[in-house]
Design a protein around this motif. Structure first.
Motif, PDB file in Angstrom:
ATOM      1  N   ARG A  64       0.825  -1.203   0.000  1.00 43.60           N
ATOM      2  CA  ARG A  64       0.000   0.000   0.000  1.00 43.60           C
ATOM      3  C   ARG A  64       0.862   1.256   0.000  1.00 43.60           C
ATOM      4  NH1 ARG A  64      -5.141  -1.193   4.067  1.00 43.60           N
ATOM      5  NH2 ARG A  64      -5.985  -2.969   2.887  1.00 43.60           N
ATOM      6  N   ALA A  65       1.941   1.218   0.742  1.00 46.81           N
ATOM      7  CA  ALA A  65       2.850   2.363   0.752  1.00 46.81           C
ATOM      8  C   ALA A  65       3.505   2.526  -0.619  1.00 46.81           C
ATOM      9  CB  ALA A  65       3.913   2.185   1.831  1.00 46.81           C
ATOM     10  N   ARG A  67       2.171   1.638  -3.512  1.00 47.99           N
ATOM     11  CA  ARG A  67       1.156   2.181  -4.423  1.00 47.99           C
ATOM     12  C   ARG A  67       1.053   3.693  -4.275  1.00 47.99           C
ATOM     13  NH1 ARG A  67      -3.937   1.324  -3.688  1.00 47.99           N
ATOM     14  NH2 ARG A  67      -4.549   1.507  -5.875  1.00 47.99           N
ATOM     15  N   ARG A  68       1.062   4.157  -3.043  1.00 46.49           N
ATOM     16  CA  ARG A  68       0.966   5.608  -2.817  1.00 46.49           C
ATOM     17  C   ARG A  68       2.170   6.322  -3.405  1.00 46.49           C
ATOM     18  NH1 ARG A  68      -0.975   3.810   2.288  1.00 46.49           N
ATOM     19  NH2 ARG A  68       1.080   4.119   3.235  1.00 46.49           N
ATOM     20  N   ALA A  69       3.348   5.764  -3.197  1.00 51.92           N
ATOM     21  CA  ALA A  69       4.566   6.403  -3.700  1.00 51.92           C
ATOM     22  C   ALA A  69       4.622   6.379  -5.226  1.00 51.92           C
ATOM     23  CB  ALA A  69       5.798   5.711  -3.113  1.00 51.92           C
ATOM     24  N   ARG A  71       2.074   6.050  -7.368  1.00 49.41           N
ATOM     25  CA  ARG A  71       1.041   6.930  -7.931  1.00 49.41           C
ATOM     26  C   ARG A  71       1.452   8.391  -7.793  1.00 49.41           C
ATOM     27  NH1 ARG A  71      -5.153   6.578  -5.962  1.00 49.41           N
ATOM     28  NH2 ARG A  71      -5.128   4.690  -7.282  1.00 49.41           N
ATOM     29  N   ALA A  72       2.008   8.757  -6.657  1.00 54.33           N
ATOM     30  CA  ALA A  72       2.435  10.145  -6.457  1.00 54.33           C
ATOM     31  C   ALA A  72       3.494  10.543  -7.483  1.00 54.33           C
ATOM     32  CB  ALA A  72       2.966  10.332  -5.041  1.00 54.33           C
ATOM     33  N   GLU A  75       1.696  11.031 -10.834  1.00 57.82           N
ATOM     34  CA  GLU A  75       0.933  12.280 -10.790  1.00 57.82           C
ATOM     35  C   GLU A  75       1.846  13.494 -10.869  1.00 57.82           C
ATOM     36  OE1 GLU A  75      -2.994  10.936  -8.214  1.00 57.82           O
ATOM     37  OE2 GLU A  75      -1.253  11.759  -7.184  1.00 57.82           O
ATOM     38  N   ASP A 265      -9.035   5.474  -7.783  1.00 56.34           N
ATOM     39  CA  ASP A 265      -9.644   4.385  -7.021  1.00 56.34           C
ATOM     40  C   ASP A 265     -11.114   4.221  -7.342  1.00 56.34           C
ATOM     41  OD1 ASP A 265      -7.273   3.707  -5.746  1.00 56.34           O
ATOM     42  OD2 ASP A 265      -7.604   5.131  -4.100  1.00 56.34           O
TER      43      ASP A 265
END
Length: 385
Positions: A64-65, A67-69, A71-72, A75, A265
């Protein structure tokens, strides 16, 4: 992106870079004539692409961490306003009844800069319904965009062109109408340059993309951002079950489908037909991408320093995803598809979600989305949604 782009291959002499690797001035013997065009030192540049942010390579071990990194990072490199909060302010019109569904036009704000018109199809019956964000292809054909996938009941002048496109790539079907008839709300919008937002010409794409860069933004970034915003609009409709939204696309639309699943999401599943490959395997002399022009809609500056195409798609894991490819597709060499599939499979396996990933190659087909392929997608959607 289509193999029918109206520009021929050319040979370019780009040998000056040879001096970088010989320590001196490039001579005629060191200069290389490369088809594509690619710089003569492209092999060295490709070797430097290690995709260090990919899952499994990244030092981040919590998925999950990661995915956040990841995606960021994507973006960030879109070069657009990530905090877009402009109200959609939809306006509906052009309503018409069809066989089993209602058709209407919707105009909305995907950004603060422009209003965009799209086709919205709603099944007859009692909702909320599952929904599909349907994303059109490139094909070097700009006078029709959403009309490639939804029959243009609102514009007789585009009807013949739209039917011709459906005949050429989709076995004569309009994929959006088929989905609506089968019980899905369908939203299909024009990307910048197509349909109501065009028509662009093939040789104007480079200038359009360059001007976006000069304005501190990105054509590909705008397209990705708008698609993610469109997913949010679809999820907010009362007629839609927000837990059951898929992104579906062919060719460049397939790229947009898995990209939207990675960035939003709101997308619970994605089906991508004829657009998945490893970047290195695609960047070879003669490949269509090297012509430039249409590639700008899928070119995020600097992203390959961090992630490969399948790495970006993997941000959507472990949500259900379907990748269909043609074994005879001239745009995506078989080794590139194989490399990408292997990467995708490894990510979903790491999430104990292999059954949620379907990787299919139709060995005797090229760059098309035929009726049997569509039926596979429709059946899969019924299963996952």
């Amino acid at each position: 992106m289509s193999g029918h782009d109206a520009v021929g291959r050319r040979a370019f002499v780009v040998g000056a870079g040879a001096a970088l690797f010989t320590g001196g001035t490039a001579t005629n013997a060191e200069a290389a004539v490369v088809e594509g065009p690619l710089p003569d030192f492209h092999a060295a540049l490709k070797a430097e692409l290690t995709f260090p942010l990919a899952w499994g390579r990244s030092p981040i071990r919590d998925f999950r961490a990661w995915r956040r990194a990841a995606r960021a990072k994507v973006e960030e490199l879109l070069l657009v306003d990530r905090d877009e909060r402009t109200p959609y302010a939809p306006e509906f019109g052009g309503r018409s009844e069809a066989d089993g569904y209602t058709r209407e036009l919707v105009t909305l704000s995907l950004t603060r800069h422009e209003r965009v018109r799209g086709a919205l199809l709603t099944p007859h019956g009692r909702g909320p319904f599952p929904a599909v964000l349907l994303l059109h292809d490139h094909g070097a054909r700009f006078d029709i965009g959403k009309e490639k996938l939804v029959r243009p009941w609102y514009d007789d002048t585009r009807a013949a062109a739209a039917q011709g496109w459906a005949d050429k790539y989709f076995s004569g079907r309009f994929v959006g109408d088929e989905l609506a008839r089968r019980g899905h709300v369908v939203l299909c919008l024009d990307a910048l340059g197509w349909g109501d937002r065009g028509p662009l010409t093939y040789d104007q794409q480079q200038a359009l993309a360059a001007n976006f860069y000069n304005l501190g933004s990105s054509l590909a970034g705008l397209t990705a951002h708008e698609d993610a915003r469109a997913a949010g609009f679809l999820a907010a409709l009362d007629r839609v079950d927000a837990r059951r939204i898929a992104a579906v696309g062919f060719s460049m639309g397939a790229f947009r489908a898995w990209q939207t699943a990675a960035l939003s999401d709101h997308i619970g599943a994605a089906a991508a037909v004829c657009w998945m490959t490893g970047l290195k395997e695609m960047m070879v002399p003669g490949n269509n991408t090297l012509r430039g022009q249409s590639a700008y809609y899928m070119l995020h500056p600097g992203l390959p320093r961090f992630l490969d195409f399948p790495d970006v798609a993997s941000i959507a894991a472990p949500r259900p995803m379907l990748f269909l490819d043609g074994g005879l597709d001239p745009l995506f060499p078989a080794d590139g598809v194989r490399v990408a599939h292997d990467k995708l499979r490894a990510v979903w396996r790491s999430r104990h979600a292999e059954k949620r990933l379907r990787l299919t190659t139709w060995p005797d087909l090229g760059h098309v989305f035929t009726a049997p392929m569509q039926d596979e997608v429709f059946t899969w959607l019924d299963t996952v949604l």
